[in-house]
Scaffold this motif. Sequence first.
Motif, PDB file in Angstrom:
ATOM      1  N   GLU A   1       0.646  13.333   6.979  1.00  0.00           N
ATOM      2  CA  GLU A   1       0.057  14.324   7.004  1.00  0.00           C
ATOM      3  C   GLU A   1       0.278  14.920   8.264  1.00  0.00           C
ATOM      4  OE1 GLU A   1      -3.991  12.507   7.239  1.00  0.00           O
ATOM      5  OE2 GLU A   1      -4.324  12.629   4.789  1.00  0.00           O
TER       6      GLU A   1
ATOM      7  N   THR B   1       0.371   7.285   5.319  1.00  0.00           N
ATOM      8  CA  THR B   1      -0.459   8.657   5.403  1.00  0.00           C
ATOM      9  C   THR B   1      -0.603   9.504   6.606  1.00  0.00           C
ATOM     10  OG1 THR B   1      -1.437   7.872   3.376  1.00  0.00           O
ATOM     11  CG2 THR B   1      -2.544   9.882   4.656  1.00  0.00           C
TER      12      THR B   1
ATOM     13  N   ASP C   1       0.823  -1.196   0.130  1.00  0.00           N
ATOM     14  CA  ASP C   1      -0.033  -0.123  -0.016  1.00  0.00           C
ATOM     15  C   ASP C   1       0.933   1.183   0.048  1.00  0.00           C
ATOM     16  OD1 ASP C   1      -1.757   1.947   0.213  1.00  0.00           O
ATOM     17  OD2 ASP C   1      -2.559   1.251   2.178  1.00  0.00           O
ATOM     18  N   SER C   2       0.763   2.229  -1.020  1.00  0.00           N
ATOM     19  CA  SER C   2       1.508   3.508  -1.033  1.00  0.00           C
ATOM     20  C   SER C   2       0.972   4.377  -0.017  1.00  0.00           C
ATOM     21  CB  SER C   2       1.461   4.041  -2.589  1.00  0.00           C
ATOM     22  OG  SER C   2       0.074   4.096  -2.927  1.00  0.00           O
ATOM     23  N   ASN C   3      -0.190   4.098   0.638  1.00  0.00           N
ATOM     24  CA  ASN C   3      -0.627   5.078   1.440  1.00  0.00           C
ATOM     25  C   ASN C   3      -0.380   4.797   2.947  1.00  0.00           C
ATOM     26  OD1 ASN C   3      -1.777   6.968  -0.512  1.00  0.00           O
ATOM     27  ND2 ASN C   3      -3.329   5.287  -0.936  1.00  0.00           N
TER      28      ASN C   3
ATOM     29  N   ASN D   1       6.247  12.367  -0.732  1.00  0.00           N
ATOM     30  CA  ASN D   1       4.816  12.614  -0.772  1.00  0.00           C
ATOM     31  C   ASN D   1       4.416  13.739  -0.232  1.00  0.00           C
ATOM     32  OD1 ASN D   1       3.365   9.676  -1.249  1.00  0.00           O
ATOM     33  ND2 ASN D   1       5.417   9.347  -0.078  1.00  0.00           N
TER      34      ASN D   1
ATOM     35  N   SER E   1       6.810   4.695  -3.959  1.00  0.00           N
ATOM     36  CA  SER E   1       6.550   6.010  -4.203  1.00  0.00           C
ATOM     37  C   SER E   1       7.820   6.814  -4.391  1.00  0.00           C
ATOM     38  CB  SER E   1       5.859   6.424  -3.197  1.00  0.00           C
ATOM     39  OG  SER E   1       6.501   6.390  -1.730  1.00  0.00           O
TER      40      SER E   1
END
Length: 267
Positions: A144, A140, A135-137, A175, A200
């Motif tokens: 963030e 996250t 999962d590239s996220n 990112n 990524s």
Amino acid sequence: YIDLEGGFYAIKSEQGNFLPVNIQEDLKANVGDTLEIKSAYSEKDVMSIFMWGTLIFVTDYEIKKKLTIPVITEGVNKILALHGGGETSTSFRNQQGIVDLMNAMPNTEFVFADAPSNNVWIQDPPGGKNEPTTDSNWATDSIEYLDELVSQHGSFFGILGYSQGAAFIPVYLANTTNTFDVVLMYNGYLPTTHQGLINSINEVAPFEIPSVVFSGENDTGFKDMASDLASKFKDSSDIRSSSAGHHLPTQSDSTFTEILSFIAQNA
């Protein structure tokens, strides 16, 4: 400097007080620097008007210039610091190598971030390290969080990471739209157990940011992974200490000054 009988320069140490009579001019010209005496002798019959400490004649010594980092410009002389996995900003702030670095850079503000979940920037793969995530996220929440921290504090001159914090730096750079002038990665590695994150990174690497990848010869679990991390940065300075383990170099380590010089050159 001892303000007695016209004044003189002396040495106070755990071994006692010493008055190096034959290098007074050198000491005067290098106030604030470090003096390393390699050999000296004293003569019992020699008298001095100062009546202070033990008179010594220094035969071999070295002046180590104190290196300070110039103020960059108001508002951007800050470094964002990322702790290692499983620790906190407080524990990282108290590591001797980071304490020495902050003391050597009095005009720079270090902002210590705390990973938003479980004290890690990247959560472990659910199936263990033998089953990498895709999962590239996956990170996250940490991305963030740092974006919000940068928004609150304004522009940063540099970003610094230790261990997993160093591993997270290329993930973050790949990112975010935030930029930094220098990148400092200590005892780091690539997060290869997260192939989505690696993808990524590879989409934008090599990063064209002046960077240092530090490793310690005694850091047996991590030192051999430093070169892979460095490969994601164009013209990265790959610096290895001959004595350090899994920690930042302290001021007694020759690589400490080498890294300070790198920062000053890119300021």
